[in-house]
Design an enzyme around this catalytic site. Sequence first.
Site, PDB file in Angstrom:
ATOM      1  CG  LEU A  92      10.268 -15.502 -20.240  1.00 31.40           C
ATOM      2  CD1 LEU A  92       9.063 -15.277 -20.728  1.00 31.40           C
ATOM      3  CD2 LEU A  92      10.515 -14.096 -19.305  1.00 31.40           C
ATOM      4  CG  ASP A 116      10.501   5.253 -26.971  1.00 36.44           C
ATOM      5  OD1 ASP A 116      11.777   5.495 -26.577  1.00 36.44           O
ATOM      6  OD2 ASP A 116       9.931   5.736 -28.049  1.00 36.44           O
ATOM      7  CG  HIS A 146      19.106   4.961 -21.014  1.00 30.03           C
ATOM      8  ND1 HIS A 146      18.053   4.903 -21.804  1.00 30.03           N
ATOM      9  CD2 HIS A 146      19.781   5.905 -21.543  1.00 30.03           C
ATOM     10  CE1 HIS A 146      18.097   5.570 -22.774  1.00 30.03           C
ATOM     11  NE2 HIS A 146      19.114   6.280 -22.574  1.00 30.03           N
ATOM     12  CG  ASN A 169      14.351   4.241 -20.765  1.00 34.13           C
ATOM     13  OD1 ASN A 169      13.377   3.566 -20.287  1.00 34.13           O
ATOM     14  ND2 ASN A 169      15.535   3.160 -20.974  1.00 34.13           N
TER      15      ASN A 169
HETATM   16  C1  IPE Z   1      13.069   2.177 -30.477  1.00 33.12           C
HETATM   17  O1  IPE Z   1      13.246   3.515 -29.738  1.00 33.12           O
HETATM   18  C2  IPE Z   1      14.344   1.540 -30.055  1.00 33.12           C
HETATM   19  C3  IPE Z   1      14.548   1.190 -28.735  1.00 33.12           C
HETATM   20  C4  IPE Z   1      13.330   0.909 -27.778  1.00 33.12           C
HETATM   21  C5  IPE Z   1      15.654   0.350 -28.327  1.00 33.12           C
HETATM   22  P1  IPE Z   1      13.773   4.898 -30.444  1.00 33.12           P
HETATM   23  O2  IPE Z   1      13.461   5.901 -29.294  1.00 33.12           O
HETATM   24  O3  IPE Z   1      15.178   4.847 -30.742  1.00 33.12           O
HETATM   25  O4  IPE Z   1      12.815   4.986 -31.586  1.00 33.12           O
HETATM   26  P2  IPE Z   1      12.654   6.263 -32.486  1.00 33.12           P
HETATM   27  O5  IPE Z   1      13.888   6.760 -33.123  1.00 33.12           O
HETATM   28  O6  IPE Z   1      12.158   7.360 -31.797  1.00 33.12           O
HETATM   29  O7  IPE Z   1      11.685   5.739 -33.464  1.00 33.12           O
HETATM   30  C1  IPE Z   2      14.351   3.895 -24.965  1.00 32.89           C
HETATM   31  O1  IPE Z   2      14.064   5.183 -24.324  1.00 32.89           O
HETATM   32  C2  IPE Z   2      15.628   3.163 -24.742  1.00 32.89           C
HETATM   33  C3  IPE Z   2      16.584   3.120 -25.918  1.00 32.89           C
HETATM   34  C4  IPE Z   2      16.078   3.563 -27.034  1.00 32.89           C
HETATM   35  C5  IPE Z   2      18.030   2.643 -25.469  1.00 32.89           C
HETATM   36  P1  IPE Z   2      14.655   6.671 -24.989  1.00 32.89           P
HETATM   37  O2  IPE Z   2      16.043   6.850 -24.772  1.00 32.89           O
HETATM   38  O3  IPE Z   2      14.382   6.420 -26.628  1.00 32.89           O
HETATM   39  O4  IPE Z   2      13.716   7.651 -24.408  1.00 32.89           O
HETATM   40  P2  IPE Z   2      13.140   8.960 -25.060  1.00 32.89           P
HETATM   41  O5  IPE Z   2      12.435   8.358 -26.364  1.00 32.89           O
HETATM   42  O6  IPE Z   2      14.026   9.946 -25.546  1.00 32.89           O
HETATM   43  O7  IPE Z   2      12.291   9.199 -24.013  1.00 32.89           O
HETATM   44 MG    MG Z   3      12.942   6.946 -27.898  1.00 33.24          MG
END
Ligand code: IPE
Ligand code: IPE
Ligand code: MG
Length: 243
Positions: free
Chosen positions: A130, A19, A36, A21
Amino acid sequence: MSQESHQIIQPQHIAIIMDGNGRWAKKRFLPRFAGHQKGLKSVKRLVAHCSMLGIKALTLFAFSTENWRRPPDEVNKLMGLFLKALQKEVSRLNENNVRLLIVGDRSAFSKEIQEHILLAESMTRDNTGLVLSIAANYGGRWDILEAVKQWQLVHPEKSVLDMTEEDVSQYIALNALPDVDLLIRTGGEQRISNFLIWQMAYAEFYFTEDLWPDFDEASLDKAIASFSQRERRFGKTSEQVAK
Ligand code: IPE
Ligand code: IPE
Ligand code: MG
């Protein structure tokens, strides 16, 4: 393990909620997609590092069943990145003896992505190093429900009242792997977000403020060192475990 010992106990199965990105990109005044793309670089580094460490299984949350709620443009770009990674990275996985599995409901993906998933899985099937599982269109609740449905399809003569925990474990995603030992979530949030809820029943949790694109080999080593200090009791007392 005693606290004095410096021996590192490695988790067999590490799961990561990648999480942060979007925030990584925002901090740099870049579009979310740049985060991403950079996040995919972290994936490659961490997969190589886990292989080198001899970790048995690494499971990465790439796209949740809830992530379809994001703006269509971001969803499309994520699908494009997923396809590109499936097409480009298989040879490197083979070089590292990594077996690739994709877990989640793949029926929602385009035909092209579905074909490349099958191809990538079959091309890495015989690798013995792995096991890398990518959770894509995955939800823990979906997974449990699906396990129950599959069990019933295979055993139409039985009643769900006879169903056991072992039955669910046999039909749940990643059933051939040990349960998750260590769950890492980057990005500062402290929640499960519908990840592997069945498989993480006794996992140790490690939360870090690091954003996923900044998470590197040293960050993983730190998480493993933290794991190695934990006393896993599985319901027993500390005295029982110390024996
Ligand atoms: C969780 O991240 C899903 C992934 C990392 C793919 P999110 O950023 O979507 O989670 P929430 O919605 O903030 O809990
Ligand atoms: C996680 O990073 C990747 C995916 C859920 C695909 P986010 O896109 O949720 O990044 P934030 O939480 O907005 O920073
Ligand atoms: Mg996120």
